[in-house]
Design a protein around this motif. Structure first.
Motif, PDB file in Angstrom:
ATOM      1  N   ASP A   1      14.512  22.090  32.357  1.00  0.00           N
ATOM      2  CA  ASP A   1      14.291  23.265  33.194  1.00  0.00           C
ATOM      3  C   ASP A   1      12.953  23.900  32.839  1.00  0.00           C
ATOM      4  N   ALA A   2      12.571  24.894  33.625  1.00  0.00           N
ATOM      5  CA  ALA A   2      11.258  25.519  33.451  1.00  0.00           C
ATOM      6  C   ALA A   2      11.108  26.134  32.068  1.00  0.00           C
ATOM      7  N   ASP A   3      12.164  26.752  31.555  1.00  0.00           N
ATOM      8  CA  ASP A   3      12.084  27.383  30.239  1.00  0.00           C
ATOM      9  C   ASP A   3      11.768  26.352  29.155  1.00  0.00           C
ATOM     10  N   GLU A   4      12.364  25.166  29.271  1.00  0.00           N
ATOM     11  CA  GLU A   4      12.112  24.134  28.276  1.00  0.00           C
ATOM     12  C   GLU A   4      10.679  23.613  28.379  1.00  0.00           C
ATOM     13  N   LEU A   5      10.183  23.472  29.599  1.00  0.00           N
ATOM     14  CA  LEU A   5       8.789  23.052  29.776  1.00  0.00           C
ATOM     15  C   LEU A   5       7.842  24.050  29.138  1.00  0.00           C
ATOM     16  N   VAL A   6       8.096  25.335  29.369  1.00  0.00           N
ATOM     17  CA  VAL A   6       7.253  26.386  28.798  1.00  0.00           C
ATOM     18  C   VAL A   6       7.338  26.357  27.271  1.00  0.00           C
ATOM     19  N   ARG A   7       8.539  26.177  26.752  1.00  0.00           N
ATOM     20  CA  ARG A   7       8.713  26.142  25.300  1.00  0.00           C
ATOM     21  C   ARG A   7       7.911  25.012  24.683  1.00  0.00           C
ATOM     22  N   ARG A   8       7.924  23.860  25.313  1.00  0.00           N
ATOM     23  CA  ARG A   8       7.201  22.710  24.774  1.00  0.00           C
ATOM     24  C   ARG A   8       5.690  22.939  24.800  1.00  0.00           C
ATOM     25  N   VAL A   9       5.216  23.575  25.843  1.00  0.00           N
ATOM     26  CA  VAL A   9       3.789  23.915  25.898  1.00  0.00           C
ATOM     27  C   VAL A   9       3.446  24.875  24.769  1.00  0.00           C
ATOM     28  N   GLN A  10       4.291  25.870  24.565  1.00  0.00           N
ATOM     29  CA  GLN A  10       4.049  26.848  23.509  1.00  0.00           C
ATOM     30  C   GLN A  10       4.019  26.198  22.130  1.00  0.00           C
ATOM     31  N   VAL A  11       4.930  25.266  21.891  1.00  0.00           N
ATOM     32  CA  VAL A  11       4.961  24.574  20.600  1.00  0.00           C
ATOM     33  C   VAL A  11       3.651  23.850  20.351  1.00  0.00           C
ATOM     34  N   ARG A  12       3.141  23.193  21.377  1.00  0.00           N
ATOM     35  CA  ARG A  12       1.882  22.464  21.235  1.00  0.00           C
ATOM     36  C   ARG A  12       0.708  23.419  21.027  1.00  0.00           C
ATOM     37  N   GLU A  13       0.716  24.546  21.745  1.00  0.00           N
ATOM     38  CA  GLU A  13      -0.349  25.535  21.566  1.00  0.00           C
ATOM     39  C   GLU A  13      -0.342  26.085  20.141  1.00  0.00           C
ATOM     40  N   GLU A  14       0.844  26.370  19.644  1.00  0.00           N
ATOM     41  CA  GLU A  14       0.959  26.903  18.281  1.00  0.00           C
ATOM     42  C   GLU A  14       0.495  25.884  17.246  1.00  0.00           C
ATOM     43  N   ALA A  15       0.547  24.611  17.607  1.00  0.00           N
ATOM     44  CA  ALA A  15       0.085  23.551  16.707  1.00  0.00           C
ATOM     45  C   ALA A  15      -1.420  23.341  16.801  1.00  0.00           C
TER      46      ALA A  15
ATOM     47  N   SER B   1      -1.108  37.764  31.979  1.00  0.00           N
ATOM     48  CA  SER B   1      -1.754  36.737  32.782  1.00  0.00           C
ATOM     49  C   SER B   1      -2.032  35.535  31.901  1.00  0.00           C
ATOM     50  N   PRO B   2      -1.776  34.339  32.410  1.00  0.00           N
ATOM     51  CA  PRO B   2      -2.012  33.147  31.595  1.00  0.00           C
ATOM     52  C   PRO B   2      -3.484  32.909  31.343  1.00  0.00           C
ATOM     53  N   LYS B   3      -3.781  32.422  30.174  1.00  0.00           N
ATOM     54  CA  LYS B   3      -5.159  32.060  29.855  1.00  0.00           C
ATOM     55  C   LYS B   3      -5.402  30.610  30.274  1.00  0.00           C
ATOM     56  N   ASP B   4      -6.638  30.281  30.357  1.00  0.00           N
ATOM     57  CA  ASP B   4      -7.032  28.903  30.687  1.00  0.00           C
ATOM     58  C   ASP B   4      -6.454  28.456  32.021  1.00  0.00           C
ATOM     59  N   GLY B   5      -6.247  29.374  32.935  1.00  0.00           N
ATOM     60  CA  GLY B   5      -5.670  28.988  34.210  1.00  0.00           C
ATOM     61  C   GLY B   5      -6.606  28.186  35.063  1.00  0.00           C
ATOM     62  N   LYS B   6      -7.905  28.354  34.852  1.00  0.00           N
ATOM     63  CA  LYS B   6      -8.859  27.639  35.665  1.00  0.00           C
ATOM     64  C   LYS B   6      -9.185  26.304  35.012  1.00  0.00           C
ATOM     65  N   GLY B   7      -9.631  25.430  35.866  1.00  0.00           N
ATOM     66  CA  GLY B   7     -10.095  24.141  35.370  1.00  0.00           C
ATOM     67  C   GLY B   7      -9.011  23.113  35.183  1.00  0.00           C
ATOM     68  N   LEU B   8      -7.768  23.418  35.569  1.00  0.00           N
ATOM     69  CA  LEU B   8      -6.698  22.436  35.462  1.00  0.00           C
ATOM     70  C   LEU B   8      -6.899  21.376  36.528  1.00  0.00           C
ATOM     71  N   SER B   9      -6.911  20.137  36.121  1.00  0.00           N
ATOM     72  CA  SER B   9      -7.117  19.073  37.102  1.00  0.00           C
ATOM     73  C   SER B   9      -5.930  18.137  37.089  1.00  0.00           C
TER      74      SER B   9
ATOM     75  N   GLU C   1      -3.261  22.908  19.962  1.00  0.00           N
ATOM     76  CA  GLU C   1      -3.769  22.320  21.205  1.00  0.00           C
ATOM     77  C   GLU C   1      -4.201  23.409  22.182  1.00  0.00           C
ATOM     78  N   ARG C   2      -5.233  23.136  22.964  1.00  0.00           N
ATOM     79  CA  ARG C   2      -5.594  24.031  24.070  1.00  0.00           C
ATOM     80  C   ARG C   2      -4.510  23.935  25.133  1.00  0.00           C
ATOM     81  N   ARG C   3      -4.355  25.019  25.887  1.00  0.00           N
ATOM     82  CA  ARG C   3      -3.275  25.047  26.869  1.00  0.00           C
ATOM     83  C   ARG C   3      -3.389  23.920  27.890  1.00  0.00           C
TER      84      ARG C   3
END
Length: 294
Positions: A236-250, A286-294, A252-254
């Motif tokens: 679900d969306a919450d799990e996707l967000v959590r996984r992104v957060q884990v990587r950011e905390e490690a 507001s999310p950071k790094d929102g621009k430039g996503l390809s 990685e750029r968003r």
């Protein structure tokens, strides 16, 4: 014999380098009442390398006589013998003779213990570079193409890392079948001649590895295959967000974190990005790094 029930000792033997033999192995070889060996000639080479001499009776115990010899060994155990079981390499009963004897000893309430030793399964898994937190060992696949494909399709959605043994002359066909069943891009590692002089670990997608193996491969082979990716329906969306957060905390750029999570889940990057945006908006930021996503 002592009049008490004996002990069955399963002893791991080196998968290549005899220097990997566990220290207890030499002591067990020297003192066991009976040494049951998959190949008595290989046993002699091992004892010579270890500088030890067996004092007990040596008997063969291999696939061809396993059923017939098990009752004899169980009787000896019941009479108090210490029976040491060794196979050509690795741990007895793991794709090697031993299961019948262990089961029969357990049924008679005879003590079964082990001398831990080298394992091709765990060694290959550790060297593969693939996830090791959860895995399953599948042994050898069927030789017939139809049966092999059926077995592979049974585990096509298995999330855990898969470990197989395979003969070198069948490796190219097996990898090609895996590429068909799991997808040519599924990551894998072919581990060859582990701990020996010509040890090699070849990593890549299954399709790429099948092409490499078509040129011919020699030696003892263990194949490690990445588990199936999770699908959007299961995340679900919450799990996707959590996984992104884990990587950011490690660290990685968003953008990279989103791309990695999307690849893991088999989703377009935009869907993961949208989930991150929605979560940040819901939190009033507001999310950071929102621009430039390809």
């Amino acid at each position: 014999m002592t009049g008490k029930q004996g002990t069955l000792v399963l002893a791991g033997t080196p998968i290549g380098d005899t220097a990997d033999a566990p220290p207890r192995l030499a002591a067990e070889l020297a003192t066991a009442d009976i040494v049951a060996a998959e190949d008595t000639r290989r046993l002699r080479r091992l004892t010579q390398a270890l500088g030890v001499q067996t004092t007990g009776r040596v008997v063969s115990y291999f696939e061809g006589n396993e059923s017939a010899r098990t009752p004899e060994l169980v009787e000896a155990l019941a009479d108090g013998a210490r029976v040491l079981l060794v196979t050509d390499a690795g741990m007895p009963s793991v794709s090697d003779p031993g299961y019948r004897l262990v089961a029969a000893a357990v049924e008679k309430d005879i003590k079964v213990t082990a001398v831990p030793g080298p394992s091709a399964v765990l060694t290959a898994l550790a060297l593969s570079g693939l996830p090791v937190d959860r895995f399953c060992f599948e042994g050898f696949l069927p030789r017939k193409a139809g049966e092999r494909m059926s077995r592979l399709r049974e585990v096509a959605d298995e999330r855990r890392t898969l470990v197989y043994f395979e003969a070198p002359h069948r490796l190219d066909d097996t990898l090609a079948a895996m590429a068909e069943a799991f997808g040519a891009e599924r990551r894998a590692a072919v581990c060859r001649e582990l701990t020996k002089t010509y040890e090699e670990v070849k990593r890549g997608g299954l399709g790429e590895l099948a092409e490499w193996a078509a040129e011919g491969v020699r030696g003892e082979i263990t194949v490690v295959v990445e588990g199936a990716p999770e699908t959007f329906a299961e995340l679900d969306a919450d799990e996707l967000v959590r996984r992104v957060q884990v990587r950011e905390e490690a660290g990685e750029r968003r953008k990279e974190a989103i791309a990695a999570v999307a690849a893991e889940a088999g989703l377009p990057k935009r869907e993961v990005f949208d989930a991150v945006v929605a979560a940040k908006n819901a939190a009033g930021r507001s999310p950071k790094d929102g621009k430039g996503l390809s």
